[in-house]
Design a protein around this motif. Structure first.
Motif, PDB file in Angstrom:
ATOM      1  N   ARG A  60       0.760 -16.086  -7.552  1.00 50.59           N
ATOM      2  CA  ARG A  60       1.324 -15.436  -8.737  1.00 50.59           C
ATOM      3  C   ARG A  60       1.794 -16.502  -9.733  1.00 50.59           C
ATOM      4  NH1 ARG A  60       5.415 -11.080  -6.766  1.00 50.59           N
ATOM      5  NH2 ARG A  60       3.563 -10.048  -5.958  1.00 50.59           N
ATOM      6  N   ARG A  78       1.533  -4.573 -14.034  1.00 52.78           N
ATOM      7  CA  ARG A  78       2.920  -4.558 -13.561  1.00 52.78           C
ATOM      8  C   ARG A  78       3.867  -4.604 -14.766  1.00 52.78           C
ATOM      9  NH1 ARG A  78       2.834  -8.985  -9.506  1.00 52.78           N
ATOM     10  NH2 ARG A  78       1.915  -7.487  -8.087  1.00 52.78           N
ATOM     11  N   ASP A  81      -1.900  -6.576  -8.405  1.00 50.93           N
ATOM     12  CA  ASP A  81      -2.175  -6.732  -6.964  1.00 50.93           C
ATOM     13  C   ASP A  81      -3.662  -7.005  -6.731  1.00 50.93           C
ATOM     14  OD1 ASP A  81       0.420  -6.204  -5.775  1.00 50.93           O
ATOM     15  OD2 ASP A  81       0.177  -4.151  -6.473  1.00 50.93           O
ATOM     16  N   GLU A  99      14.556  -5.602  -6.893  1.00 48.87           N
ATOM     17  CA  GLU A  99      13.717  -6.798  -6.796  1.00 48.87           C
ATOM     18  C   GLU A  99      13.755  -7.290  -5.353  1.00 48.87           C
ATOM     19  OE1 GLU A  99      11.549  -8.002  -8.623  1.00 48.87           O
ATOM     20  OE2 GLU A  99      12.053  -7.336 -10.654  1.00 48.87           O
ATOM     21  N   ASP A 100      12.596  -7.410  -4.754  1.00 48.04           N
ATOM     22  CA  ASP A 100      12.506  -7.909  -3.385  1.00 48.04           C
ATOM     23  C   ASP A 100      12.660  -9.434  -3.423  1.00 48.04           C
ATOM     24  OD1 ASP A 100      11.755  -8.798  -0.928  1.00 48.04           O
ATOM     25  OD2 ASP A 100       9.896  -7.633  -0.807  1.00 48.04           O
ATOM     26  N   GLY A 123      10.667  -0.973  -5.116  1.00 47.19           N
ATOM     27  CA  GLY A 123      10.235  -2.017  -6.053  1.00 47.19           C
ATOM     28  C   GLY A 123       9.743  -1.390  -7.352  1.00 47.19           C
ATOM     29  N   ARG A 143       1.065 -15.160  -1.630  1.00 50.35           N
ATOM     30  CA  ARG A 143       1.014 -14.311  -2.823  1.00 50.35           C
ATOM     31  C   ARG A 143       1.958 -14.827  -3.917  1.00 50.35           C
ATOM     32  NH1 ARG A 143      -1.122  -9.379  -3.956  1.00 50.35           N
ATOM     33  NH2 ARG A 143      -1.731  -9.007  -1.818  1.00 50.35           N
ATOM     34  N   VAL A 144       3.095 -15.323  -3.496  1.00 53.40           N
ATOM     35  CA  VAL A 144       4.075 -15.811  -4.479  1.00 53.40           C
ATOM     36  C   VAL A 144       3.523 -17.064  -5.184  1.00 53.40           C
ATOM     37  CG1 VAL A 144       6.410 -16.726  -4.753  1.00 53.40           C
ATOM     38  CG2 VAL A 144       5.987 -14.806  -3.191  1.00 53.40           C
ATOM     39  N   SER A 180      11.884 -11.648  -1.438  1.00 51.47           N
ATOM     40  CA  SER A 180      10.739 -12.409  -0.921  1.00 51.47           C
ATOM     41  C   SER A 180       9.681 -12.632  -2.005  1.00 51.47           C
ATOM     42  CB  SER A 180      10.131 -11.722   0.305  1.00 51.47           C
ATOM     43  OG  SER A 180       9.559 -10.503  -0.080  1.00 51.47           O
ATOM     44  N   ASN A 181       9.797 -11.914  -3.126  1.00 51.39           N
ATOM     45  CA  ASN A 181       8.878 -12.144  -4.239  1.00 51.39           C
ATOM     46  C   ASN A 181       9.051 -13.528  -4.857  1.00 51.39           C
ATOM     47  OD1 ASN A 181       7.616  -9.736  -4.067  1.00 51.39           O
ATOM     48  ND2 ASN A 181       8.864  -8.713  -5.619  1.00 51.39           N
ATOM     49  N   GLU A 182      10.145 -14.183  -4.507  1.00 49.48           N
ATOM     50  CA  GLU A 182      10.403 -15.535  -5.033  1.00 49.48           C
ATOM     51  C   GLU A 182      10.194 -16.602  -3.966  1.00 49.48           C
ATOM     52  OE1 GLU A 182      11.076 -16.334  -8.164  1.00 49.48           O
ATOM     53  OE2 GLU A 182      10.807 -14.199  -8.603  1.00 49.48           O
TER      54      GLU A 182
END
Ligand SMILES: Nc1ncnc2c1ncn2[C@@H]1O[C@H](COP(=O)(O)OP(=O)(O)OP(=O)(O)O)[C@@H](O)[C@H]1O
Length: 407
Positions: free
Chosen positions: A192, A161, A120, A177-178, A26, A188-189, A180-182
């Motif tokens: 964010r 970041r 984070d 890009e992971d 990442g 956490r998403v 799961s970040n979306e």
């Protein structure tokens, strides 16, 4: 100041001779890799392939390729341990830390650097706030910490970041890009996304991380006070912990910290009791009543508050005589095939006519370790029936508690 200079000036890298770098691929950990390489730090990188996504192997290979270009040795570790039960995220994280600690030791590294950023810190702060966390939960993660017998460094906690990605772009370097970040299924998403609006209110990442940093100072001060109180008020009696009566007059936060550590040690648990049950227990204790907490009994006696294991919590616990019992007891004595360690229990205690001479309360002895051959009690070292056996409580888990006492 160039990013690499800020990186080198940051806390904690100075005394590390051989550094491990945990690179998921990442943006954050790729930036960490490039910065360490540019800074000329002797390093070795690692990627854990959890075997959970089909792309993971290719991602690890991509990290290996970038490392080769930078002249940084790289290893991929594979995790195949998930049994399909429990919280996958949590298990994967623990497995990752365990694998990386073993890897670092085997490679002769002093420390492993992780790519956590200021973002984070801010996101974690908000997630914990939503769960009603106390000071410890809200305090910023540490830039240096020991865990799994390894030193973990977080050299990017002061970096955003955004700046790190800018740095990667400037280098013409890529990252993965992971997906799961979306995924809005993750707290956490969602946090964010919500943070974009908070920045307009003056609650940007920088401000949130600043508050978390203040709370980390508060946490350190409270830990210091707790250590001092422990040094004055705590004694160990075989496997029991005794807190002098004065402990109940300590500020509530210090008393709760002391109790959490003590109970975690007596229960040999991975975590201490949670805030609400701890608060309830301390309220009862200050009213002069005994409580059961986290598999322990806490009882006010003449010598102070005695904390011991609860028989109900260990009545089914069985181990071989050469393995730790209940996570913290080591027994030694004449080995005979078929012997096992189990709790003494009420029946066992009947075979220990001299138990009173031990000075331990009956309820504590019930939960003490005993050697059994089938239904026959061979030895109960704490209850006056040694038969050549000794039992010693060790700090297999929560060694922190014993270190509190040595200060
Ligand atoms: N698969 C991986 N292989 C190597 N390092 C990893 C891997 N996943 C995460 N890391 C390291 O951990 C850092 C934090 O990653 P991430 O935030 O995804 O982890 P996390 O599960 O939230 O961990 P933590 O509980 O420590 O916050 C990364 O920047 C990287 O240094």
């Amino acid at each position: 100041m160039p990013l690499v200079q800020r990186f080198l000036n940051g806390p904690g890298l100075g005394d590390v001779r051989a550094l491990g770098i945990a690179v998921s691929g990442g943006g954050d950990s790729m930036a960490l890799l490039h910065l360490a390489a540019e800074a000329g730090i002797a390093a070795r990188a690692v990627t854990v392939d959890h075997g959970l996504r089909p792309e993971a192997a290719a991602e690890a290979a991509e990290v290996a390729r970038v490392c080769a270009g930078l002249g940084v040795p790289h290893d991929t570790l594979r995790w195949q341990g998930w049994d399909g039960r429990g919280n996958l995220q949590d298990q994967a994280r623990r497995a990752r830390y365990g694998l990386m600690a073993d890897w670092a030791r085997a490679a002769g590294l002093d420390a492993v650097a992780l790519g956590h950023t200021r973002d984070d810190v801010a996101e974690t702060f908000l997630m914990r706030l939503a769960r009603g966390a106390g000071v410890d939960g809200l305090a910023a993660m540490q830039a240096r910490r020991r865990h799994e017998g390894m030193l973990w460094l977080r050299p990017l906690l002061r970096f955003s970041r955004h700046d790190l990605r800018e740095d990667l772009r400037r280098r013409g370097a890529g990252w993965i890009e992971d997906p799961s970040n979306e995924n809005p299924a993750f707290d956490r998403v969602r946090i964010r996304k919500a943070m974009a609006g908070l920045a307009d209110l003056g609650l940007g990442c920088e401000r949130l991380a600043q508050v978390a940093g203040h709370l980390a100072d508060v946490r350190a001060a409270l830990d210091h006070q707790t250590r001092q109180a422990a040094g004055r008020l705590v004694t160990l009696d075989r496997g029991d912990v005794i807190l002098g009566h004065e402990a109940l007059t300590l500020p509530a936060e210090i008393l709760r910290r002391l109790l959490r550590q003590a109970v975690q040690w007596v229960a040999s648990a991975e975590y201490g009791p949670r805030g609400p049950s701890l608060a309830q227990a301390t309220a009862r204790l200050t009213e002069g009543r005994g409580v059961t907490l986290h598999g322990c009994r806490l009882v006010l006696r003449r010598e102070g508050l005695r904390i011991f294991r609860e028989w109900q919590a260990v009545r089914g616990v069985v181990s071989a005589t050469d393995a730790p019992w209940d996570g913290r007891w080591r027994l030694e004595g004449p080995e005979i095939a078929g012997q096992q360690v189990r709790a003494l229990g009420p029946l066992g205690l009947l075979s220990c006519p001299d138990w009173r001479a031990s000075g331990m309360p009956r309820t504590s002895l019930l939960a003490s370790p005993a050697v059994w051959l089938g239904d026959v009690l061979v030895a109960a070292p704490l209850a006056g029936k040694a038969n050549g056996w000794t039992a010693k409580a060790e700090s297999l888990r929560n060694g922190d508690f014993l270190s509190l006492l040595s200060h």
